[in-house]
Design a protein around this motif. Structure first.
Motif, PDB file in Angstrom:
ATOM      1  N   SER A 302     -15.095  48.410  57.116  1.00 44.01           N
ATOM      2  CA  SER A 302     -14.180  48.181  55.992  1.00 44.01           C
ATOM      3  C   SER A 302     -14.881  47.362  54.917  1.00 44.01           C
ATOM      4  O   SER A 302     -15.785  46.568  55.214  1.00 44.01           O
ATOM      5  CB  SER A 302     -12.920  47.440  56.458  1.00 44.01           C
ATOM      6  OG  SER A 302     -12.087  47.105  55.357  1.00 44.01           O
ATOM      7  N   GLU A 345      -4.735  47.022  56.797  1.00 46.33           N
ATOM      8  CA  GLU A 345      -5.205  47.677  55.584  1.00 46.33           C
ATOM      9  C   GLU A 345      -4.050  48.207  54.741  1.00 46.33           C
ATOM     10  O   GLU A 345      -3.250  49.026  55.209  1.00 46.33           O
ATOM     11  CB  GLU A 345      -6.150  48.836  55.934  1.00 46.33           C
ATOM     12  CG  GLU A 345      -6.748  49.519  54.707  1.00 46.33           C
ATOM     13  CD  GLU A 345      -7.664  50.668  55.079  1.00 46.33           C
ATOM     14  OE1 GLU A 345      -8.892  50.457  55.082  1.00 46.33           O
ATOM     15  OE2 GLU A 345      -7.157  51.764  55.382  1.00 46.33           O
ATOM     16  N   GLU A 349      -6.856  47.112  50.070  1.00 51.22           N
ATOM     17  CA  GLU A 349      -8.003  47.073  50.986  1.00 51.22           C
ATOM     18  C   GLU A 349      -8.685  48.434  51.059  1.00 51.22           C
ATOM     19  O   GLU A 349      -9.904  48.519  51.169  1.00 51.22           O
ATOM     20  CB  GLU A 349      -7.538  46.639  52.373  1.00 51.22           C
ATOM     21  CG  GLU A 349      -7.133  45.166  52.480  1.00 51.22           C
ATOM     22  CD  GLU A 349      -5.766  44.891  51.892  1.00 51.22           C
ATOM     23  OE1 GLU A 349      -5.494  43.733  51.559  1.00 51.22           O
ATOM     24  OE2 GLU A 349      -4.973  45.858  51.743  1.00 51.22           O
ATOM     25  N   THR A 353     -12.704  49.346  50.195  1.00 49.65           N
ATOM     26  CA  THR A 353     -13.606  50.141  51.032  1.00 49.65           C
ATOM     27  C   THR A 353     -14.148  51.331  50.251  1.00 49.65           C
ATOM     28  O   THR A 353     -15.343  51.650  50.317  1.00 49.65           O
ATOM     29  CB  THR A 353     -12.863  50.622  52.294  1.00 49.65           C
ATOM     30  OG1 THR A 353     -12.416  49.498  53.039  1.00 49.65           O
ATOM     31  CG2 THR A 353     -13.788  51.465  53.177  1.00 49.65           C
TER      32      THR A 353
END
Length: 373
Positions: A302, A345, A349, A353
């Motif tokens: 991530s 997530e 988030e 990524t």
């Protein structure tokens, strides 16, 4: 690789061993099952002619997605040999032993975790008709039915340098080597190896803590390179895939391995499909390249530090970006593993990524593997 290790341990203990590799022994055959699944290798009917009568027959199941096939396989073998003891092990079986026993009544015993010592002890007890309770690391069904017994978990094997080398001579290894087949980048006649066992980290999405526990144990680098030289001499190996859960934990270990390869002037390539970056910097990367390392898979997972902390993976994405940039710069092929949908997530988030992957692409990263959680 696991089956080859188990076979070697049983053989060294004095048992007669045969390994049936259903994929490798009929490596060009495919079959469509139920109109939607592709099965590779030997058919069940061919297995009926191939498998030998045996007091104990073992099965390995690594991935849960494979269990449905393995269940049918175990049922088929039970029809062939109703008096044999059927044993299963591997990651899936270690995770859900009671489920495996209830879902497949034909299965007798599950071996939990690292198998070499447990399986040999089990064979000895079965041979002497002793109680299964004397063997650690087992789950089995009681005679009363519906009740499962678990023996205390076996400790990890500490002296891993004493484990015999995998019994590749009992497998159709040449079928793979001649076709340059392996599970990583194609670089000739490739043999998988282990330089270490276990992993000291505790990422919550990983099966390591259940299968291995957290001790990380490294082999003597000299013995690892001895094994490489043996495969070069016997099997004309040109490439090695190190299948360790976490091959590099400290700088000293990977430096010693590289120096051992260089000191013996071994001109072969090798690959690390799983890697954390805490112990690696630019100088170590250059040394690894000189020693023959050409491919690295970096487990980023991530681009969000919050998500990484939530799954107890405390790696630094920025350091990984720098490592990948340096690796690409010296000529390595690099891959990154990403997991989407980890519990913490959200959309923010996710885009962190996504942006990280874009940046990695601009550094020259050759491959991204994306897995849904």
């Amino acid at each position: 690789l696991g089956i080859a290790y188990i076979g070697a341990a049983a053989r060294e203990a004095g048992h007669r061993v045969d390994i049936v590799d259903m994929c490798g022994e009929d490596i060009t055959r495919t079959e469509i099952l139920r109109g939607r699944y592709v099965a590779y290798g030997m058919s069940f009917s061919a297995l009926g002619n191939r498998i030998k009568p045996s007091e104990v027959i073992g099965f390995t199941c690594m991935f849960s997605q494979d269990w449905v096939f393995h269940r049918e396989l175990i049922r088929y073998v039970r029809k062939l040999y109703p008096e044999s003891t059927l044993v299963a092990g591997g990651e899936h079986v270690s995770s859900l032993p009671e489920y495996c026993l209830s879902d497949c009544r034909e299965l007798d015993i599950c071996v939990i975790g690292e198998g070499e010592e447990v399986f040999v002890k089990l064979l000895d007890v079965l041979e002497k008709k002793g109680p299964l309770s004397d063997v650690p690391g087992l789950v089995y069904r009681s005679d009363k039915g519906g009740v499962y017994h678990s023996t205390p978990r076996a400790g990890r094997i500490r002296e891993i340098d004493k484990i015999p080398l995998p019994a590749w001579d009992l497998t159709p290894l040449e079928n793979y080597l001649s076709r340059e087949l392996n599970y990583h980048i194609r670089r000739g006649r490739t043999i998988p190896m282990l330089a270490t066992r276990g992993c000291p980290y505790r990422c919550t999405f990983c099966s390591n803590s259940n299968m291995w526990g957290n001790p990380w144990i490294a082999r003597d680098p000299e013995l690892v390179v001895d094994e490489m030289e043996y495969y070069i001499e016997r099997y004309k190996a040109t490439n090695f895939v190190f299948s360790d859960l976490t091959a590099v934990v400290n700088r000293e270990g990977i430096v010693n391995l590289c120096n051992e390869v260089l000191n013996r002037r071994i001109d072969r390539t090798w690959q690390l499909p799983t890697l954390r970056t805490e112990a690696i910097d630019s100088d170590v990367l250059k040394l690894m390249y000189r020693a023959g390392c050409r491919e690295l898979d970096v487990a980023i997972e991530s681009g969000s530090k919050d998500v990484l902390e939530s799954v107890h993976k405390r790696n630094n994405p920025e350091k990984m970006v720098l490592l990948i940039k340096n690796g690409v710069g010296i000529g390595m092929n690099l891959s990154s593993n990403i997991i989407l949908g980890l519990p913490e997530e959200g959309i923010g988030e996710f885009f962190r990524t996504y942006w990280l992957v874009i940046r990695l692409a601009f550094t020259g990263l050759q491959e991204v593997n994306v897995f849904p959680f």
